[in-house]
Design an enzyme around this catalytic site. Structure first.
Site, PDB file in Angstrom:
ATOM      1  N   THR A  50       0.741  -6.396  17.012  1.00  0.00           N
ATOM      2  CA  THR A  50       0.236  -7.460  16.151  1.00  0.00           C
ATOM      3  C   THR A  50      -0.825  -6.883  15.225  1.00  0.00           C
ATOM      4  O   THR A  50      -1.166  -5.705  15.307  1.00  0.00           O
ATOM      5  CB  THR A  50      -0.428  -8.567  16.987  1.00  0.00           C
ATOM      6  OG1 THR A  50      -1.687  -8.072  17.472  1.00  0.00           O
ATOM      7  CG2 THR A  50       0.434  -8.981  18.161  1.00  0.00           C
ATOM      8  N   LYS A  81      -4.965  -1.595  13.977  1.00  0.00           N
ATOM      9  CA  LYS A  81      -6.094  -0.682  13.724  1.00  0.00           C
ATOM     10  C   LYS A  81      -7.446  -1.298  14.052  1.00  0.00           C
ATOM     11  O   LYS A  81      -8.455  -0.622  14.011  1.00  0.00           O
ATOM     12  CB  LYS A  81      -6.097  -0.311  12.245  1.00  0.00           C
ATOM     13  CG  LYS A  81      -4.991   0.635  11.850  1.00  0.00           C
ATOM     14  CD  LYS A  81      -5.106   0.985  10.400  1.00  0.00           C
ATOM     15  CE  LYS A  81      -4.077   0.500   9.479  1.00  0.00           C
ATOM     16  NZ  LYS A  81      -2.831   0.039   9.627  1.00  0.00           N
ATOM     17  N   ALA A 115       1.333   6.007  10.300  1.00  0.00           N
ATOM     18  CA  ALA A 115       2.506   5.476  11.025  1.00  0.00           C
ATOM     19  C   ALA A 115       2.989   6.465  12.082  1.00  0.00           C
ATOM     20  O   ALA A 115       2.254   6.803  13.000  1.00  0.00           O
ATOM     21  CB  ALA A 115       3.614   5.084  10.060  1.00  0.00           C
ATOM     22  N   ASP A 156      -7.985  -0.801   4.349  1.00  0.00           N
ATOM     23  CA  ASP A 156      -7.033  -0.156   5.247  1.00  0.00           C
ATOM     24  C   ASP A 156      -7.282   1.358   5.307  1.00  0.00           C
ATOM     25  O   ASP A 156      -7.281   1.958   6.376  1.00  0.00           O
ATOM     26  CB  ASP A 156      -5.618  -0.469   4.738  1.00  0.00           C
ATOM     27  CG  ASP A 156      -4.567   0.078   5.670  1.00  0.00           C
ATOM     28  OD1 ASP A 156      -4.529  -0.380   6.825  1.00  0.00           O
ATOM     29  OD2 ASP A 156      -3.805   0.969   5.255  1.00  0.00           O
ATOM     30  N   LYS A 215      -8.686   3.885   8.341  1.00  0.00           N
ATOM     31  CA  LYS A 215      -7.984   5.094   8.799  1.00  0.00           C
ATOM     32  C   LYS A 215      -8.900   6.319   8.789  1.00  0.00           C
ATOM     33  O   LYS A 215      -8.902   7.094   9.746  1.00  0.00           O
ATOM     34  CB  LYS A 215      -6.765   5.343   7.919  1.00  0.00           C
ATOM     35  CG  LYS A 215      -5.662   4.321   8.181  1.00  0.00           C
ATOM     36  CD  LYS A 215      -4.545   4.456   7.182  1.00  0.00           C
ATOM     37  CE  LYS A 215      -3.415   3.484   7.489  1.00  0.00           C
ATOM     38  NZ  LYS A 215      -2.473   3.373   6.377  1.00  0.00           N
TER      39      LYS A 215
END
Ligand code: ADP
Ligand code: ASP
Ligand code: MG
Length: 814
Positions: free
Chosen positions: A554, A578, A610, A677, A681
Site C-alpha cells: 500500500t 516508502k 523499484a 518522492d 529515496k
C-alpha cells in the site's frame, strides 16, 4: 499367538467395527487376542457424566442417555435382529448398574477414585462384549474374556500398578486351556486384590495389550489406531510429519513419554523385557507399512527420529543463595514432590547450584507449591531460599533419537531454530543418554516450534514462508502472479515453500490457513470478510506461523506505522511503501533495531529504484567495510519519463497527464513533481549509508511554480501546469541551448542531500537515461573515481513486484 489392540477411533462406530472384523479375518495367526478400547469418546463421556453426577448436576442424565444410545444403536446396527434381544438385555442390565452408580454419586455428591474407576470401566466392558457378540454372530471362532479376571493390580485407582506375577499366572492359565481362536478382551480395566475394578491410566488399553503379549510371550503386538504409525511429530499439528518405519524401544518410549499419544508410555516395558516387536498400524489404511518397534534399530543412520511435545506443563523453580554448596536441598525438594505423588517430567539444575527447576503437570501446581514452601519454611523465613516460583501454560518439545549422542551440533541447531522463530525457551534439558534434548517453551508456541523443528530436521531443508499480503492492486496482484508462476521452481531449486496465507485490499480480507490458492484468490478475496487492518494483524499473530512475512504493497501511512508491532511479534516486514523509511529517523532506526532484536527481517528494496538491487548493493558495500562518499542519482522514473518526453512540440501539461494515465506517477502526481518522492529515496539511501538525516534537512530546488505546489486537487494542479507552460518551455530551451538534457537529480555528499532539476551535458552518465529508467552512482572509498553504477527500469508494477519477490527470497535465505 499374536495380540492386536484396537483403539477408540477404530471401534468408534459400526462401520469402523466392520473394518476391524475385516482385519481380523485376514489374520493368519493361529491364535489371537484382540484387546479393544471403549467406543471412541465414551471414556470422556463417562468421566464427564460422573463429574456432573457428583456435582449434583442433573445433566448427568443427559450424558447417561447418550452413552446408552451409543451402545444400543451399535448393537442394532451390527447384530442380526434375531440375536439382538439377549445381547440388548445383558447390555441393558449393565447400563442399569451404571445408572445406579451415577445416581449414587449424584445423591451423596461425591465421586471417590474407586467409584470413578468402576464407572469408567463400563466403556471397555461394554464395547468388548458387543464386539465379541458381533464376531460370534458373524461366524468367527471368538469368545469374550473379562480382563479383570486376568490383570491384577494394587488399589491405586485411576492408574493402578500391575502385579505381574499373579497376572502372568492368570493369563497363562487361561490361554492354555482357551479353545477359541479369537479372544476379545476389554483394554484399560483390571481388578484389585479385593476384586474392585481398577484402571491402568488414560490410554491404558495399549498397556493391557502389552501385558497380555508379554505374559503369553507372543510373536508380535499390533497396535491398531487411526494413524499409520508413530510419526516424526504429531500429525495433527505438523502436516508434513511422516510415519517412521522403524524405531527402537527406547526411542519409542522417549517419544511417547514426551507426548506421542499414539502409544501409552508404560506399554513398552513389558514387551521390551520379552523382546516382542510392537507394530503400529492404521485400521483405516491397513496396507500402510506402519511403525515397527524393536531392539536397537540403528536408526538407519539417522540422528533425530521424532519430535514430540507435552502440554499442560508448569515450571517450578527453587532458588536462593542458601542453596549453593549445601547438600541435601535437592533431595528434600524431590522428596517433598514425591511424597505428594507429583510426577516430575523434567529437571534442570544450574551448575552454580543456585537454582533447581522442575517441570510438573499444571494440575499438580497448587499441591506442589504448598508442600515445597512448607518443607522449606525455615529457609524461606531466613531468606536463604525464595518461595517457589511458578510459570504456567508451558509445554515441552523434545528431539528424540538413539544416534543423537554421536552427533555434534544438534542442540545448537535445535535452539537456533527456536530462537530464529522467536520461540522463548524457558528451560532446557538433555538426558545423559543423549537420546533426548528437551526445551520448555510457551504453550502458544508449540505448533510453531514443532513445525520449525520438523522443517529443519526432517524436510530436506525445505523452508516454509508464510506471507500475509496487504494491498493487491497493481503491484500486489503482479506479485501474486509471480509467486504463482515461480512456486515450483522455488521449492525445487531454492528449497523454499512460499505460501500466501492472508490477503487484503481496502475493502475485504481473506485467509486460508493451508495457503490461498493463487488461481482464484480474487473471487475468494471479494467474498472475504470486511477489511480491518488491526484484525488482519491479530489473525497473523494468532496463527503464530513460523517465518511469517507481512508484505505491504500500500502507500498508506497508517499501515507503515504498524510495522513495529509486526516486527515485535517476529513477523518480518517487506514493503514497497516508502513512508516508514523516510519518516522520522527515530522510527526508521527503531524498526531496524526491532528487526535485529526479533530476528525478523525488515526489507524495503523497492523503496528506491523499484526492482533494481540498489539497497541490497549498498548494504553489502557497507557490511564489507566500504564507505560511501557521494551518491548521485536519478531516482524518479516518473520525472525521467516526463523530461525525456517533454520538448518544444508538446506541452508540459500533456506529458504529465500522459505519465499519470500510463501509471508512471503516483495517483497524486504532485508527490513526484514536487520532488518529495525523490527526497524520500535519497533520504533512505543516505540513511542506509549510515547517516542520520531527516526530510527537512534535504534541500529541494523545485522546478514547479509555487502555486502548483499549493493545489488541493489533481484538476487544480493540472490547471496550474497549463497556466505556466511558458515557464516550462523556457526551462527546456535553456537546457537545449546548452546541448543538455533535463534530469531530476538527487545528490548526497558530506552528510548533505539535495534534489532538483539539472541540465545534464552530453557525455555525462545521466545524459542517455531512457524512458523511466533510474540510475545511481555510488562513489565510495573502493570506487573513488569510477563510481559503482546501477541502472535500469526504476518504475512499473512488474519490476516493483519482482523487487518484493527478491526481498521474500532474501528472507528465505536468512
Ligand atoms: P487410539 O484411540 O487408537 O489409542 P490415540 O488417540 O490414543 O488412539 O492415539 C493416536 C493419536 O496420537 C493420533 O491420532 C495422533 O493425533 C496422536 N499422536 C500424537 N503424536 C503422535 C506421533 N508422533 N505419531 C502418531 N500419532 C501421534
Ligand atoms: N478408553 C481409555 C481412554 O480413553 C483407554 C484407551 O482407550 O486406551 O483413556
Ligand atoms: Mg491410545
Amino acid at each position: 499367538m499374536k495380540v492386536l489392540k484396537f483403539g477408540g477411533t477404530s471401534v468408534a462406530n459400526p462401520e469402523n467395527i466392520n473394518q476391524v472384523k475385516a482385519i481380523i479375518q485376514n489374520e493368519a495367526s493361529e491364535k489371537i487376542a484382540v484387546v479393544v478400547s471403549a467406543f471412541g469418546g465414551v471414556t470422556d463421556l463417562l468421566l464427564n457424566t460422573s463429574e456432573y453426577a457428583s456435582n449434583q448436576d442433573l445433566s448427568y442424565k443427559k450424558g447417561f442417555k447418550e452413552i446408552e444410545d451409543r451402545h444400543f444403536e451399535t448393537i442394532r446396527k451390527l447384530i442380526p435382529v434375531k440375536e439382538q434381544s439377549t445381547i440388548l438385555s445383558k447390555v441393558k442390565s449393565d447400563l442399569n448398574t451404571l445408572e445406579t452408580l451415577l445416581e449414587g454419586s449424584f445423591l451423596i455428591g461425591e465421586l471417590t477414585p474407586k467409584l470413578s474407576d468402576k464407572i469408567v470401566s463400563y466403556g471397555e466392558l461394554l464395547s468388548s462384549f458387543i464386539i465379541a457378540e458381533f464376531f460370534k454372530a458373524e461366524g468367527l471362532d471368538a469368545a469374550y474374556k473379562d480382563t479383570r479376571e486376568l490383570i491384577k493390580t494394587d488399589a491405586n485407582f485411576g492408574k493402578a500398578n500391575v502385579q505381574f506375577d499373579t497376572t502372568v499366572h492368570n493369563c497363562n492359565a487361561y490361554f492354555k486351556t482357551a479353545q477359541q481362536r479369537i479372544t476379545i478382551l476389554p483394554g484399560f480395566v483390571s481388578s484389585s486384590g479385593a476384586n474392585d475394578s481398577t484402571t491402568l491410566g488414560r490410554g491404558g488399553s495399549d498397556y493391557t495389550a502389552a501385558i497380555i503379549a508379554a505374559a503369553e510371550k507372543v510373536d508380535i503386538l499390533e497396535i491398531w489406531t487411526d494413524v499409520s504409525g508413530m510419526y516424526t511429530a504429531n500429525p495433527k499439528l505438523v502436516k508434513q510429519a511422516k510415519s517412521v518405519s522403524r524405531l527402537s524401544y527406547e526411542e519409542a518410549m522417549e517419544l511417547s513419554h514426551f507426548g506421542a499419544k499414539v502409544l501409552y508410555p508404560p506399554t513398552i516395558q513389558p514387551v521390551l523385557n520379552e523382546g516382542i516387536p510392537i507394530v503400529i498400524k492404521n485400521t483405516f489404511s491397513p496396507e500402510d507399512e506402519g511403525t515397527q518397534i524393536t531392539k536397537n534399530t540403528n536408526g538407519n543412520g539417522k540422528t533425530v527420529r521424532g519430535i514430540s511435545h507435552v502440554g499442560g506443563i508448569s515450571l517450578l523453580s527453587l532458588e536462593g543463595p542458601g542453596m549453593v554448596g549445601i547438600p541435601g536441598i535437592s533431595k528434600r525438594f524431590f522428596e517433598t514432590l514425591s511424597q505428594e505423588d507429583i510426577s516430575v517430567v523434567l529437571i534442570t539444575q544450574a551448575s552454580s547450584e543456585h537454582s533447581i527447576c522442575v517441570c510438573i503437570s499444571d494440575t499438580d501446581v497448587e499441591k506442589a507449591v504448598n508442600s515445597v514452601n512448607d518443607a522449606f519454611t525455615y529457609e524461606i523465613a531466613s531468606h536463604k531460599i525464595k518461595p517457589v516460583i511458578v510459570e504456567k501454560d508451558l509445554a515441552i518439545v523434545a528431539l528424540v533419537g538413539d544416534n543423537m549422542k554421536s552427533h555434534q551440533g544438534l542442540s545448537g541447531k535445535m535452539f537456533s531454530t527456536l530462537g530464529k522463530n522467536n520461540v522463548n525457551i524457558r528451560a532446557i534439558a538433555q538426558g545423559a543418554s543423549e537420546r533426548n534434548i528437551s526445551a520448555v517453551i510457551l504453550k502458544n508456541d508449540v505448533k510453531k516450534a514443532l513445525n520449525a523443528l520438523h522443517e529443519i530436521f526432517f524436510e530436506e531443508n525445505i523452508k516454509q514462508l508464510n506471507l500475509f499480503v496487504m494491498g493487491v492492486g497493481n503491484v500486489g496482484s503482479k506479485f501474486l502472479d509471480q509467486i504463482k508462476q515461480q512456486r515450483k521452481y522455488l521449492k525445487q531449486e531454492l528449497k523454499l515453500n512460499v505460501r500466501v496465507i492472508g490477503i487484503s485490499n481496502s475493502r475485504t480480507m481473506y485467509f486460508d490457513e493451508d495457503g490461498i490458492s493463487l488461481k482464484d484468490w480474487e473471487s475468494n478475496l471479494a467474498n472475504g470478510k470486511k477489511a480491518d487492518k488491526s484484525l488482519f494483524f491479530d489473525k497473523i499473530r494468532e496463527l503464530n506461523y513460523r517465518n511469517s512475512v507481512f508484505v505491504d504493497n500500500t502507500a498508506s501511512e497508517e499501515v507503515s506505522l504498524s510495522y513495529a508491532k509486526y516486527l515485535k511479534n517476529s513477523i518480518s516486514v517487506v514493503t514497497c511503501n516508502k513512508i516508514a523509511c523516510s519518516s522520522d529517523y527515530t522510527y526508521y532506526k527503531q524498526l531496524k533495531k526491532l528487526a535485529t532484536q526479533y530476528n525478523s527481517p525488515f526489507l524495503f528494496e523497492t523503496n528506491v529504484g523499484a526492482g533494481l538491487p540498489i539497497i541490497d548493493t549498498l548494504k553489502h558495500l557497507i557490511a564489507s567495510g566500504d564507505k560511501v562518499n557521494k551518491i548521485q542519482a536519478v531516482l524518479s522514473g516518473s520525472l525521467n519519463f516526463i523530461f525525456n518526453n517533454f520538448n518544444d512540440s508538446v506541452s508540459f501539461h500533456d506529458i504529465v497527464k500522459q505519465a499519470q494515465e500510463e501509471g508512471y506517477t503516483e495517483p497524486d502526481p504532485t508527490i513526484d513533481l514536487s520532488g518529495v518522492d525523490v527526497m524520500r529515496k535519497i533520504l533512505i539511501l543516505a540513511r542506509e549509508s549510515g547517516h542520520q538525516l531527516d526530510m527537512n534537512e534535504i534541500v529541494s530546488d523545485s522546478f514547479l511554480p509555487e502555486e502548483s505546489l499549493k493545489t488541493n486537487s489533481n484538476d487544480e494542479f493540472f490547471e496550474t501546469l497549463k497556466k505556466n507552460e511558458t515557464e516550462f518551455q523556457k526551462t527546456y530551451k535553456d537546457a537545449k541551448d546548452e546541448n543538455s538534457k533535463l534530469k531530476y537529480v538527487a545528490q548526497f555528499e558530506n552528510g548533505k542531500a539535495k534534489v532538483g532539476l539539472q541540465k545534464i551535458p552530453i557525455g555525462h552518465d545521466f545524459y542517455n537515461l531512457e524512458g523511466s529508467d533510474n540510475i545511481v552512482l555510488f562513489y565510495t572509498e573502493r570506487y573513488p573515481d569510477q563510481p559503482l553504477i546501477i541502472k535500469g527500469a526504476g518504475a512499473g508494477a512488474e519490476v516493483t513486484a519482482s523487487g518484493i519477490f527478491a526481498d521474500i527470497i532474501r528472507i528465505g535465505n536468512f
